[in-house]
Design a protein around this motif. Sequence first.
Motif, PDB file in Angstrom:
ATOM      1  N   ALA A  73      12.014   7.671  20.049  1.00 20.75           N
ATOM      2  CA  ALA A  73      11.791   7.823  21.494  1.00 20.75           C
ATOM      3  C   ALA A  73      11.743   6.632  22.121  1.00 20.75           C
ATOM      4  CB  ALA A  73      10.461   8.638  22.007  1.00 20.75           C
ATOM      5  N   SER A  74      11.249   5.434  21.450  1.00 18.57           N
ATOM      6  CA  SER A  74      11.225   4.059  21.850  1.00 18.57           C
ATOM      7  C   SER A  74      12.547   3.551  22.163  1.00 18.57           C
ATOM      8  CB  SER A  74      10.650   3.227  20.892  1.00 18.57           C
ATOM      9  OG  SER A  74      11.103   3.485  19.616  1.00 18.57           O
ATOM     10  N   HIS A  75      13.843   4.351  21.461  1.00 16.21           N
ATOM     11  CA  HIS A  75      14.876   3.528  21.712  1.00 16.21           C
ATOM     12  C   HIS A  75      15.972   4.473  22.587  1.00 16.21           C
ATOM     13  CE1 HIS A  75      13.298   1.154  18.295  1.00 16.21           C
ATOM     14  NE2 HIS A  75      14.523   0.471  18.611  1.00 16.21           N
ATOM     15  N   PHE A  76      15.312   5.356  22.839  1.00 17.64           N
ATOM     16  CA  PHE A  76      16.155   6.611  23.702  1.00 17.64           C
ATOM     17  C   PHE A  76      16.636   6.286  25.015  1.00 17.64           C
ATOM     18  CE2 PHE A  76      17.546  10.782  24.476  1.00 17.64           C
ATOM     19  CZ  PHE A  76      17.832  11.574  23.683  1.00 17.64           C
ATOM     20  N   PHE A  77      17.735   6.417  25.504  1.00 18.26           N
ATOM     21  CA  PHE A  77      18.168   5.943  26.915  1.00 18.26           C
ATOM     22  C   PHE A  77      17.271   6.830  27.730  1.00 18.26           C
ATOM     23  CE2 PHE A  77      20.580   9.755  26.934  1.00 18.26           C
ATOM     24  CZ  PHE A  77      20.940   9.935  28.247  1.00 18.26           C
ATOM     25  N   VAL A  78      17.296   6.307  29.289  1.00 20.75           N
ATOM     26  CA  VAL A  78      16.613   7.211  30.471  1.00 20.75           C
ATOM     27  C   VAL A  78      17.661   7.155  31.495  1.00 20.75           C
ATOM     28  CG1 VAL A  78      14.505   7.282  31.912  1.00 20.75           C
ATOM     29  CG2 VAL A  78      14.269   6.281  29.575  1.00 20.75           C
ATOM     30  N   ARG A  79      17.746   8.221  31.771  1.00 21.49           N
ATOM     31  CA  ARG A  79      18.716   8.753  33.095  1.00 21.49           C
ATOM     32  C   ARG A  79      17.861   9.319  33.860  1.00 21.49           C
ATOM     33  NH1 ARG A  79      20.638   9.128  37.417  1.00 21.49           N
ATOM     34  NH2 ARG A  79      22.828   9.949  37.863  1.00 21.49           N
ATOM     35  N   ASN A  80      17.323   8.556  35.182  1.00 19.63           N
ATOM     36  CA  ASN A  80      16.517   9.283  36.079  1.00 19.63           C
ATOM     37  C   ASN A  80      17.307   9.146  37.465  1.00 19.63           C
ATOM     38  OD1 ASN A  80      14.371   9.748  34.272  1.00 19.63           O
ATOM     39  ND2 ASN A  80      12.845   8.362  35.303  1.00 19.63           N
ATOM     40  N   HIS A  81      17.258  10.168  38.288  1.00 20.05           N
ATOM     41  CA  HIS A  81      17.745  10.090  39.531  1.00 20.05           C
ATOM     42  C   HIS A  81      16.955   9.584  40.554  1.00 20.05           C
ATOM     43  CE1 HIS A  81      20.666  13.046  37.998  1.00 20.05           C
ATOM     44  NE2 HIS A  81      21.301  12.864  39.111  1.00 20.05           N
ATOM     45  N   THR A  82      15.558   9.702  40.361  1.00 18.41           N
ATOM     46  CA  THR A  82      14.250   9.170  41.093  1.00 18.41           C
ATOM     47  C   THR A  82      13.473   8.341  40.211  1.00 18.41           C
ATOM     48  OG1 THR A  82      13.085  11.095  41.002  1.00 18.41           O
ATOM     49  CG2 THR A  82      14.692  10.609  43.095  1.00 18.41           C
ATOM     50  N   ALA A  83      12.317   9.054  39.767  1.00 18.29           N
ATOM     51  CA  ALA A  83      11.418   8.303  39.047  1.00 18.29           C
ATOM     52  C   ALA A  83      10.777   9.462  38.008  1.00 18.29           C
ATOM     53  CB  ALA A  83      10.416   7.592  39.919  1.00 18.29           C
ATOM     54  N   THR A  84      10.182   8.903  36.801  1.00 17.69           N
ATOM     55  CA  THR A  84       9.603   9.905  35.871  1.00 17.69           C
ATOM     56  C   THR A  84       8.203  10.354  36.737  1.00 17.69           C
ATOM     57  OG1 THR A  84      10.358   8.839  33.964  1.00 17.69           O
ATOM     58  CG2 THR A  84       8.433  10.081  33.766  1.00 17.69           C
ATOM     59  N   PRO A  85       8.250  11.842  36.828  1.00 15.85           N
ATOM     60  CA  PRO A  85       7.046  12.370  37.317  1.00 15.85           C
ATOM     61  C   PRO A  85       5.833  12.421  36.240  1.00 15.85           C
ATOM     62  CG  PRO A  85       8.572  14.122  36.831  1.00 15.85           C
ATOM     63  CD  PRO A  85       9.165  12.729  36.552  1.00 15.85           C
ATOM     64  N   ILE A  86       4.620  12.385  36.602  1.00 12.50           N
ATOM     65  CA  ILE A  86       3.390  12.242  35.674  1.00 12.50           C
ATOM     66  C   ILE A  86       2.819  13.905  35.780  1.00 12.50           C
ATOM     67  CG2 ILE A  86       1.422  11.362  34.892  1.00 12.50           C
ATOM     68  CD1 ILE A  86       3.932   9.519  34.543  1.00 12.50           C
ATOM     69  N   LEU A  94      28.077   2.088  26.259  1.00 14.23           N
ATOM     70  CA  LEU A  94      28.230   3.294  25.486  1.00 14.23           C
ATOM     71  C   LEU A  94      26.735   3.724  24.939  1.00 14.23           C
ATOM     72  CD1 LEU A  94      31.167   2.532  22.967  1.00 14.23           C
ATOM     73  CD2 LEU A  94      31.082   4.231  24.613  1.00 14.23           C
ATOM     74  N   GLY A  95      25.666   3.058  25.786  1.00  9.27           N
ATOM     75  CA  GLY A  95      24.276   3.531  25.285  1.00  9.27           C
ATOM     76  C   GLY A  95      23.652   4.670  25.994  1.00  9.27           C
ATOM     77  N   ALA A  96      24.500   5.378  26.752  1.00 12.93           N
ATOM     78  CA  ALA A  96      23.672   6.364  27.469  1.00 12.93           C
ATOM     79  C   ALA A  96      23.712   7.801  26.714  1.00 12.93           C
ATOM     80  CB  ALA A  96      24.443   6.632  28.860  1.00 12.93           C
ATOM     81  N   ILE A  97      23.398   7.463  25.453  1.00 16.04           N
ATOM     82  CA  ILE A  97      23.148   8.543  24.547  1.00 16.04           C
ATOM     83  C   ILE A  97      22.091   8.461  23.490  1.00 16.04           C
ATOM     84  CG2 ILE A  97      24.757   7.596  22.932  1.00 16.04           C
ATOM     85  CD1 ILE A  97      25.711  10.429  22.025  1.00 16.04           C
ATOM     86  N   GLY A  98      21.682   9.661  23.118  1.00 17.14           N
ATOM     87  CA  GLY A  98      20.371   9.798  22.160  1.00 17.14           C
ATOM     88  C   GLY A  98      20.434  10.888  21.166  1.00 17.14           C
TER      89      GLY A  98
END
Length: 435
Positions: free
Chosen positions: A110-123, A188-192
């Motif tokens: 998880a520490s290396h997994f890419f993040v694709r957000n449209h806005t922001a991560t909700p809590i 090429l890093g938008a994958i996990g």
Amino acid sequence: MISIEKSDGASEEEYDRRRRAQWLSGEARADGVARRDMLRLLAAAGAVGGAMSGASALGAPRATAATGTAATAAAAGIVKPLPADRFTIRGTNAETKFEALAGTPFHTPASHFFVRNHTATPILDAKTWRLKIWGDGLKDGRAREFTLADLKRLPSTSRTAFVECAGNGRSFFTTQQGQPASGTAWTLGAIGNARWRGVRLSEVLRQAGVSRHAVDVMPSGLDADYVTDDGTNLGRVRRPLPLSKALDDVILAYEMNGAPLPADHGYPVRVLVPAWVGIASIKWVGDIEVSAEPLYSPWNTQFYRLFGEAYPPEGSAPLTRQTLKSAFELPLNASVEAAATHHLTGRSWSATGAIARVDVSTDAGATWHRAHLKDTPHRATWTRWTTPWHPRNPGPTTLLARATDTTGRTQPEATVHNSQGYLFDAVVRHAVRVV
């Protein structure tokens, strides 16, 4: 018991042809967006021309401007640390540097997994989280709610699968093919690739009472509404699936690599749609509409279709399966020592078949040799590979990695251009310098 044909390539294509015809004839709903607005957005998406090299005119969130402020805002919208040796910040997103995967296991931490957000991560609070299943595709039309504890009482299933943004590799349309494409300039890093655990969506739909008249399901996320540059509020991220796919292999995942989902990756529950473009795997899922008629959203009309000279004016069918790619675990433009043996490593993946072979060239394609596969290949996961290289002469050269999967498909030299830069699958020209 509902009996329905298993989703495969042919049925997906037929479904999408029918979907497009129904949309263009007005025989479908696009809840949350007026049809006149959707047609305007669709027309604008189709008009995105080759001269456009930045974000699309309507589709990009304000945070994607290439400024220092945007980078700060994007980092603030992502919960986990984003060290510079692992990630490149791209607006609201964080791309994994592929060289950071060298030495990591088959399952992406998880520490290396890419993040694709449209806005922001909700809590979100798992104790108060609820999943609402609703719509006229249920037998009695009555909505059901499930807690996380309810889902965990149902039979669990685990699946290793990659999640990959449809725009992964987009930048190479410009840098390699000289054809600009709008959107986030991923390399090429938008994958996990992870081990996901949860409950089959088919089980939850049966518990909710899906009827034989249902045709589509549409999961929606609990992140903030997505607002385009022109101020159009498209609502929460949502994208429909055909019922055949929903009943096939889709998972409501609550664990990633043996631990609860991290916030940035969908906590407490996300949708996992193996082999399909990442937008289908909705994070932070909060409700799922079950419909007796086809459903539409901006994420399968304006976005995630192919527009351009090679496609009809209304665009291609909505994107479903991902494609075939390879990447070296080495920085672009890296310096490597001459007269020494190097062990080049990389990963290849395909959505349609397992990786059958990977061929590598260290001289810009003049000669090729087969790499050694380190994993047992499977569809919708990646396969790690390695090959020795003993460069003798200093100077620039180009590394190439070309995968072939079990369907017989091989990465091409070039990808047919589309204006939004989706599904780049050509062999990437990886420049290095021998010193």
